[in-house]
Design a protein around this motif. Structure first.
Motif, PDB file in Angstrom:
ATOM      1  N   ARG A   1     -35.359  33.622  54.543  1.00  0.00           N
ATOM      2  CA  ARG A   1     -34.676  34.732  53.861  1.00  0.00           C
ATOM      3  C   ARG A   1     -35.128  34.816  52.406  1.00  0.00           C
ATOM      4  NH1 ARG A   1     -30.889  33.090  57.485  1.00  0.00           N
ATOM      5  NH2 ARG A   1     -29.913  31.581  56.086  1.00  0.00           N
ATOM      6  N   ALA A   2     -35.269  33.672  51.755  1.00  0.00           N
ATOM      7  CA  ALA A   2     -35.746  33.651  50.366  1.00  0.00           C
ATOM      8  C   ALA A   2     -37.135  34.276  50.266  1.00  0.00           C
ATOM      9  CB  ALA A   2     -35.763  32.218  49.827  1.00  0.00           C
ATOM     10  N   MET A   3     -38.015  33.919  51.196  1.00  0.00           N
ATOM     11  CA  MET A   3     -39.368  34.471  51.163  1.00  0.00           C
ATOM     12  C   MET A   3     -39.369  35.959  51.507  1.00  0.00           C
ATOM     13  SD  MET A   3     -41.083  32.182  49.835  1.00  0.00           S
ATOM     14  CE  MET A   3     -42.374  33.369  49.691  1.00  0.00           C
TER      15      MET A   3
ATOM     16  N   GLY B   1     -21.755  38.830  48.473  1.00  0.00           N
ATOM     17  CA  GLY B   1     -21.530  37.405  48.713  1.00  0.00           C
ATOM     18  C   GLY B   1     -22.514  36.793  49.699  1.00  0.00           C
ATOM     19  N   TYR B   2     -23.602  37.521  49.986  1.00  0.00           N
ATOM     20  CA  TYR B   2     -24.609  36.999  50.903  1.00  0.00           C
ATOM     21  C   TYR B   2     -25.409  35.894  50.211  1.00  0.00           C
ATOM     22  CZ  TYR B   2     -23.745  41.324  53.528  1.00  0.00           C
ATOM     23  OH  TYR B   2     -23.172  42.359  54.210  1.00  0.00           O
ATOM     24  N   GLU B   3     -25.896  35.001  50.986  1.00  0.00           N
ATOM     25  CA  GLU B   3     -26.727  33.912  50.475  1.00  0.00           C
ATOM     26  C   GLU B   3     -27.940  33.754  51.362  1.00  0.00           C
ATOM     27  OE1 GLU B   3     -24.204  30.508  50.442  1.00  0.00           O
ATOM     28  OE2 GLU B   3     -22.962  31.253  48.811  1.00  0.00           O
ATOM     29  N   TYR B   4     -28.945  33.059  50.849  1.00  0.00           N
ATOM     30  CA  TYR B   4     -30.118  32.794  51.669  1.00  0.00           C
ATOM     31  C   TYR B   4     -29.686  31.981  52.862  1.00  0.00           C
ATOM     32  CZ  TYR B   4     -33.198  34.040  47.730  1.00  0.00           C
ATOM     33  OH  TYR B   4     -33.861  34.654  46.718  1.00  0.00           O
TER      34      TYR B   4
ATOM     35  N   VAL C   1     -35.783  40.613  58.022  1.00  0.00           N
ATOM     36  CA  VAL C   1     -36.070  40.722  59.451  1.00  0.00           C
ATOM     37  C   VAL C   1     -36.814  39.463  59.917  1.00  0.00           C
ATOM     38  CG1 VAL C   1     -38.248  41.978  59.098  1.00  0.00           C
ATOM     39  CG2 VAL C   1     -36.970  42.270  61.235  1.00  0.00           C
ATOM     40  N   ASP C   2     -36.403  38.938  61.046  1.00  0.00           N
ATOM     41  CA  ASP C   2     -37.028  37.743  61.631  1.00  0.00           C
ATOM     42  C   ASP C   2     -36.914  36.498  60.753  1.00  0.00           C
ATOM     43  OD1 ASP C   2     -37.800  39.187  63.881  1.00  0.00           O
ATOM     44  OD2 ASP C   2     -39.724  39.738  62.999  1.00  0.00           O
ATOM     45  N   ALA C   3     -35.960  36.492  59.820  1.00  0.00           N
ATOM     46  CA  ALA C   3     -35.732  35.300  58.990  1.00  0.00           C
ATOM     47  C   ALA C   3     -34.643  34.466  59.652  1.00  0.00           C
ATOM     48  CB  ALA C   3     -35.325  35.704  57.574  1.00  0.00           C
ATOM     49  N   TYR C   4     -34.975  33.242  60.019  1.00  0.00           N
ATOM     50  CA  TYR C   4     -34.043  32.406  60.771  1.00  0.00           C
ATOM     51  C   TYR C   4     -33.365  31.322  59.947  1.00  0.00           C
ATOM     52  CZ  TYR C   4     -36.100  34.840  64.653  1.00  0.00           C
ATOM     53  OH  TYR C   4     -36.520  35.828  65.506  1.00  0.00           O
ATOM     54  N   ASP C   5     -33.805  31.126  58.720  1.00  0.00           N
ATOM     55  CA  ASP C   5     -33.147  30.129  57.877  1.00  0.00           C
ATOM     56  C   ASP C   5     -33.231  30.559  56.420  1.00  0.00           C
ATOM     57  OD1 ASP C   5     -35.734  29.476  56.954  1.00  0.00           O
ATOM     58  OD2 ASP C   5     -35.888  27.696  58.215  1.00  0.00           O
ATOM     59  N   ALA C   6     -32.648  29.760  55.561  1.00  0.00           N
ATOM     60  CA  ALA C   6     -32.565  30.104  54.135  1.00  0.00           C
ATOM     61  C   ALA C   6     -33.948  30.277  53.505  1.00  0.00           C
ATOM     62  CB  ALA C   6     -31.770  29.035  53.389  1.00  0.00           C
TER      63      ALA C   6
ATOM     64  N   CYS D   1     -37.729  30.921  42.916  1.00  0.00           N
ATOM     65  CA  CYS D   1     -36.863  31.918  43.560  1.00  0.00           C
ATOM     66  C   CYS D   1     -36.299  31.450  44.891  1.00  0.00           C
ATOM     67  CB  CYS D   1     -37.638  33.224  43.738  1.00  0.00           C
ATOM     68  SG  CYS D   1     -38.076  34.016  42.175  1.00  0.00           S
ATOM     69  N   MET D   2     -36.267  30.170  45.133  1.00  0.00           N
ATOM     70  CA  MET D   2     -35.765  29.667  46.409  1.00  0.00           C
ATOM     71  C   MET D   2     -34.244  29.590  46.473  1.00  0.00           C
ATOM     72  SD  MET D   2     -38.351  29.545  48.295  1.00  0.00           S
ATOM     73  CE  MET D   2     -37.695  28.758  49.744  1.00  0.00           C
ATOM     74  N   SER D   3     -33.559  29.694  45.337  1.00  0.00           N
ATOM     75  CA  SER D   3     -32.091  29.693  45.374  1.00  0.00           C
ATOM     76  C   SER D   3     -31.524  31.043  44.946  1.00  0.00           C
ATOM     77  CB  SER D   3     -31.519  28.587  44.489  1.00  0.00           C
ATOM     78  OG  SER D   3     -31.885  28.794  43.145  1.00  0.00           O
ATOM     79  N   GLU D   4     -32.234  31.759  44.109  1.00  0.00           N
ATOM     80  CA  GLU D   4     -31.904  33.123  43.720  1.00  0.00           C
ATOM     81  C   GLU D   4     -33.155  33.731  43.095  1.00  0.00           C
ATOM     82  OE1 GLU D   4     -29.323  33.953  40.237  1.00  0.00           O
ATOM     83  OE2 GLU D   4     -29.303  31.794  39.925  1.00  0.00           O
TER      84      GLU D   4
END
Length: 122
Positions: free
Chosen positions: A28-30, A119-122, A20-25, A74-77
């Protein structure tokens, strides 16, 4: 990779609780990192469910998950720390099947597996 069917309840949890409220990769990672940090009750048992070239674990091997890896890792997975030999090793959470006794931990792991399988990604 074959995508799995959409699960509305899981989609809602991901959209309205995790990213929620994540606007970029990075956001989303955080979001995922914070969600798993809150939900995973460590230590817990897990079994390797898939082989990865970047991991020494073999399918069927049981491990004990002792923590999340660092935020930077954990910034890429998502990676978790497992007891391996006499040390701790970071392995992809996607590689592990959860055998925790509490529902919350296994649901959080299943949420991550779902995210990856869709198949979702950050």
């Amino acid at each position: 990779m074959k995508r799995i069917p959409e699960q509305p309840d899981r989609e809602n949890r991901i959209a309205f609780e995790i990213v929620v409220d994540a606007y970029d990769a990075a956001e989303r990672a955080m979001g995922w990192y914070c969600y798993l940090q809150d939900e995973l009750q460590v230590p817990f048992k897990a079994t390797c469910r898939s082989a990865r070239a970047t991991s020494p674990l073999e399918v069927g091997v049981e491990v004990e998950v002792v923590d999340l890896a660092s935020e930077d890792d954990c910034m890429s997975e998502i990676f978790v720390l497992v007891r391996y030999a006499k040390s701790r090793l970071a392995v992809p959470l996607e590689q592990l099947a959860c055998h925790a006794l509490d529902k919350q931990t296994c649901q959080a792991v299943a949420d991550w597996h779902y995210w990856v399988a869709r198949g979702y990604e950050y």
